[in-house]
Design a protein around this motif. Sequence first.
Motif: not given
Length: 505
Positions: A383-386, A470-473, A482-489, A493-497
């Motif tokens: 939903l964030d990516s929308k 990974t949730i980064i402010t 705030i952005t969020r990234g999701l991955d098994s690594d 996940s931080a890079i995606k955020s």
Amino acid sequence: MTKRKIEIMDTTLRDGEQTSGVSFSISDKLTITQLLIEELQVDRVEIASARVSEGEFEAVKAVMEWAESNGYTEKIEVLSFVDNGVSIDWMVNAGVRVQNLLTKGSLNHLTYQLKKTPEQHFSEIAQVIKVSHDKNIETNVYLEDWSNGMRSSREYVLQYLDFLATQPIKRVLLPDTLGILTPSETFDFISLLRSKYPKLHFDFHAHNDYDLGTANVLEAVKAGANGLHLTVNGMGERAGNAPLASAVAVINDFLPEVEINLIESSIYKVSKLVETFSRVRIPANKPIVGDNVFTQTAGIHADGDNKKNLYFNDLLPERFGRKRKYALGKTSGKANIEKNLQELGLKLNDDDLKRVTQRVIELGDKKETVTQEDLPYIISDVLDSKLYEEKVVVESYVLTNSKGLRPSATISVCIEGKLIETNAQGDGQFDAFMNALSKVYDEKNLTLPKLIDYAVRIAPGSDSDALCETIITWETENKTFITRGLDSDQTVSAIKSAQKMLNII
């Protein structure tokens, strides 16, 4: 119609303990016995072999003290031997009241192992039975290697049963010791004995060497067997014994004329406890008790379950104290996602549901484990990516972390169609990534937001291979977001955020 009662004797603690590497402690044996009798409500429990060790004696003594105080002494049985009364003395001292006497059920075993004639063997058995009777110990008799005996020395088996029919015994125990019987043989052999000896009580004891244990149990009951010997999780020597869970389900579902007392809803609880005590893992696909057996993976199956339970059979998980699950992975469809969302109390519109489904499939394609607990994170990520148009893409990166050298990152970033590559070092891999990213934006005379908070979480109860959020402010001159990234690594996940941050700004 009056149903025919079948006795269930559990031999997990005796025959099941012959599983390679398994040894139950005194407290293990006591706890499992209590569960088998009071939770599962099996009719009888074979808990040990006589004379094995001092530890075995103490375990049997502890179980018998509990059984005595609760009125279960007739339900506890011990394997004994034709040994001039040594086993009998052992059982008397331990408080045992029922023996399962091990004798020879084939002429081969009698001739080549004991080197005795049938008459000598029968005479010694009669003496053991008499002494046991005098000491108030009830006797059941095992015919070891009975299945081979029926194949190769049937006259001996019938001669032996003629003798046993004259003895004060309660049950005749018929083991397929080497697991060699076919279902048709099981039916034929037991039918023959049932017709010749209508007054004898016959138990059938199946081994699973050809994976026919449950099938043979079914045929034994159909042929007129009065009792069955089973083990929790199919434990036992070599390929194990007929598994209790499968045998009970088969009898309950396919033999309506038969009745067993066992409580199905306690099967899974006892199964998991025995798994813990024995340290023998239950295969994920083991019927009734395996982790995967009530899990629908294919989306079409979940869809069918939504439409009049098209993919249900009589093995409903609730019977065994379990719940149906819907796996999340590359074969998931919208129905799988919906089933899991229902469990979580969540609902999405059709468009968002499609997007979440696609993300789950993408993760499954990468062989990443997706659990129901991951779904809220995936939904948040999708939903964030929308909320923004993706004009900045981190196309590729190489992260290094070596002993004695500062972590470094080489990155390639596409900004509105233009590819920029650079590298930098940092105090950690993500710090090196952000330093490289800063160099890219410095070249464009742009300033990145300040990272003011960094949090990582995985779903409660997850394993080391779980999805990581990974949730980064971030903070700019004008706002905090705030952005969020999701991955098994975690680093990925931080890079995606961070990529989401780049598109937001």
